[in-house]
Design an enzyme around this catalytic site. Structure first.
Site, PDB file in Angstrom:
ATOM      1  CE  LYS A 188     -37.679  62.342 -35.403  1.00 42.72           C
ATOM      2  NZ  LYS A 188     -36.468  62.545 -35.743  1.00 42.72           N
ATOM      3  CD  GLU A 263     -39.709  46.834 -28.389  1.00 40.02           C
ATOM      4  OE1 GLU A 263     -40.808  46.167 -28.791  1.00 40.02           O
ATOM      5  OE2 GLU A 263     -39.027  46.525 -27.377  1.00 40.02           O
ATOM      6  CB  CYS A 297     -32.014  49.049 -26.447  1.00 35.59           C
ATOM      7  SG  CYS A 297     -32.316  47.532 -27.501  1.00 35.59           S
ATOM      8  CD  GLU A 397     -30.463  53.240 -22.139  1.00 35.74           C
ATOM      9  OE1 GLU A 397     -31.080  54.140 -22.203  1.00 35.74           O
ATOM     10  OE2 GLU A 397     -30.631  52.167 -22.890  1.00 35.74           O
TER      11      GLU A 397
END
Ligand code: NAD
Length: 494
Positions: A188, A263, A297, A397
């Protein structure tokens, strides 16, 4: 899009993209679609069928049939040969695939060769792993004549949920592990950038992959993604994305106690000591955060700088940031493309406002680009100076080209600041002193630490996370283990 460029991307001739299930293009039962945009221009490039539970059901059933059927009869050697055919096909189509990503998520063509090489290295690595996993025969202390061993077997159907920031690399972490072990996959991809993943699935068929081994369902996270995470016939979810969504995936996995790898997000410290070689540390730390417009990331978004060199470092980093060409990702000189979406742009600009109102100083950047680039989602690389580690811009973040420079006095303080964060994905140290380097290497609580470099990853070694950055290893032998389950076997010889 110009006609000549369109000719180099025949995949875009058909602007309505369906799901790829059981080796064919399949339309959504409900017939809805989601538009996918070129973030450099805001123009619609294609629309994606909006999948939900029905399409996920169909894809999981196809993956299960393939797992139990023809794919289960492939020997490791046959899988190895197949993966090497895949390698050749992806190498041949590498420029097309990276160009597709340039349109779909704005990655500048100056990054394309690096992305293509990394994907090929991943494929090569996973090909090598087809014959490289095994159980053990273990001496036992039981009375009698027993032979005891462990054997490993492929887990089954793996759901891969991936983000938009590097779709092909994200997809290959799941496809590669599955092909190496004999698992099957339902992917997906992110609704913002699914095109290269769909094209890869199509190309895999050219290599002779049996139908149903790799399936792709497009659509929204809360619909297709949630249905995949909750599906009772999926054995494991390999999720890459935000920590917030990761929590949803954990909850959704409870129905059949799925295995998970997560992750997640990051807010990584990059520590610059006064004895560092600034000729290397300035560009290294800058690209450690600005690469891919900060949409990585493990971006080193918290730069901890020893106070005695703070002024010089900030000046040099700001000059470096100003020298980075932000613009049309198709221009070979462009170093930073747009952010993925208007939503992401608003988020980044909101954080720029938050940083200023928290009292940090903008050394450079902070603005959206206008004029010819005004329709795209471009923002200047931004350096905040005199940030305190408790500010929101230092803790949350942002996922954009925004860096917080935080001063420290000594190594002890640097480590305390580095680890005063909920995330644990990456970290780095720049120093000329091996003692300082090893102290930081051991002390930083993160799944990967770089010394005098930043962001260097090899698929054979991989990386992982801890704390809110999740768990599970990407790359290396542990990654392959994630696609297997182990059983102990006891044979009585009496
Ligand atoms: P996101 O969590 O919004 O989406 C990631 C994927 O999850 C998408 O495919 C999305 O459709 C899907 N999704 C959304 N809601 C879902 C739900 N309820 N159930 C199941 N699936 C759902 O993340 P994003 O904004 O696409 O990507 C950015 C985030 O990804 C950042 O936090 C970044 O740090 C992280 N990321 C982590 C890594 C890593 O390896 N640690 C790599 C790349 C990106």
């Amino acid at each position: 899009m110009s006609t000549s460029l369109e000719a180099s991307l025949p995949f875009l001739a058909d602007k309505r993209k369906k799901h790829f299930i059981d080796g064919e293009w399949v339309a959504s039962a409900a017939g809805d679609a989601i538009e996918t945009l070129n973030p450099a221009t805001g123009a619609v490039i294609a629309s994606l069928d909006r999948g939900g539970a029905a399409e996920i059901d169909r894809a999981v059933a196809a993956a299960r049939r393939a797992f139990e059927g023809p794919w289960s009869r492939f020997t490791p050697s046959e899988r190895h040969k197949l993966i090497m055919r895949v390698y050749e096909i992806i190498e041949r189509h590498g420029d097309e695939l990276t160009l597709l990503e340039t349109y779909d998520m704005g990655a500048p063509v100056s990054r394309s060769a690096g992305v293509k090489n990394f994907v090929l290295r991943m494929i090569e690595y996973f090909a090598a792993q087809t014959m490289n996993w095994s159980g053990q025969t273990i001496p036992n202390s039981l009375p009698g004549n027993y032979t005891m061993m462990t054997i490993k077997a492929p887990l089954g159907v793996i759901g891969g949920i991936i983000p938009w920031n590097s779709p092909m690399v994200g997809a290959w972490w799941t496809i590669g592990g599955a092909l190496a072990t004999g698992c099957t996959v339902v992917l997906k991809p992110a609704e913002e950038a699914s095109l290269s993943v769909l094209r890869v699935a199509e190309l895999l068929m050219e290599a002779g992959l049996p139908r149903g081994v790799v399936n792709v369902v497009t659509g929204r996270g809360a619909e297709a993604g949630a249905a995949l995470a909750a599906h009772l016939d999926v054995d494991r979810i390999a999720f890459t994305g935000s920590t917030i969504t990761g929590r949803e995936v954990i909850k959704a996995s409870a129905g059949n106690i799925k295995r998970l790898s997560l992750e997640l997000g990051g807010k990584s410290p990059d520590i610059i000591f006064a004895d560092a070689d600034l000729a290397k540390a300035v560009p290294g730390a800058s690209m450690g955060v600005f690469n891919n417009s900060g949409q990585i990331c493990y971006a080193g978004t918290r730069i901890l700088v020893q106070r005695s060199i703070q002024e010089e470092f900030v000046e040099r980093m700001s000059a470096f940031a100003k020298g980075l060409k932000v613009g049309d990702p198709l221009d070979a000189d462009t170093k930073l493309g747009p952010l993925i979406s208007e939503r992401q742009l608003s988020r980044v600009l909101e954080y720029v406002g938050i940083g200023s109102s928290e009292g940090a100083d903008i050394a450079t950047g902070g603005n959206r680009l206008s004029g010819a680039l005004g329709k795209g989602y471009f923002v200047e690389p931004t350096v905040f100076d005199n940030v305190s580690n408790t500010m929101r811009i230092a803790q949350e973040e942002i996922f954009g080209p925004v860096v917080s420079v935080i001063p420290f006095d000594d190594g002890e303080e640097a480590l305390r600041l580095a680890n005063s964060i909920d995330y644990g994905l990456g970290g780095a140290v720049w120093t000329g002193n091996v003692g300082t380097a090893t102290k930081m290497m051991h002390g930083i609580k993160a799944g990967q630490v770089w010394v005098n470099c930043y962001g260097v990853v090899d698929p054979a070694v991989g990386f992982g996370g801890c704390k809110l950055s999740g768990y599970g290893w990407k790359g290396g032998a542990d990654h392959v283990e994630g696609f297997l389950y182990e059983k102990a076997v006891t044979i009585s010889g009496d």
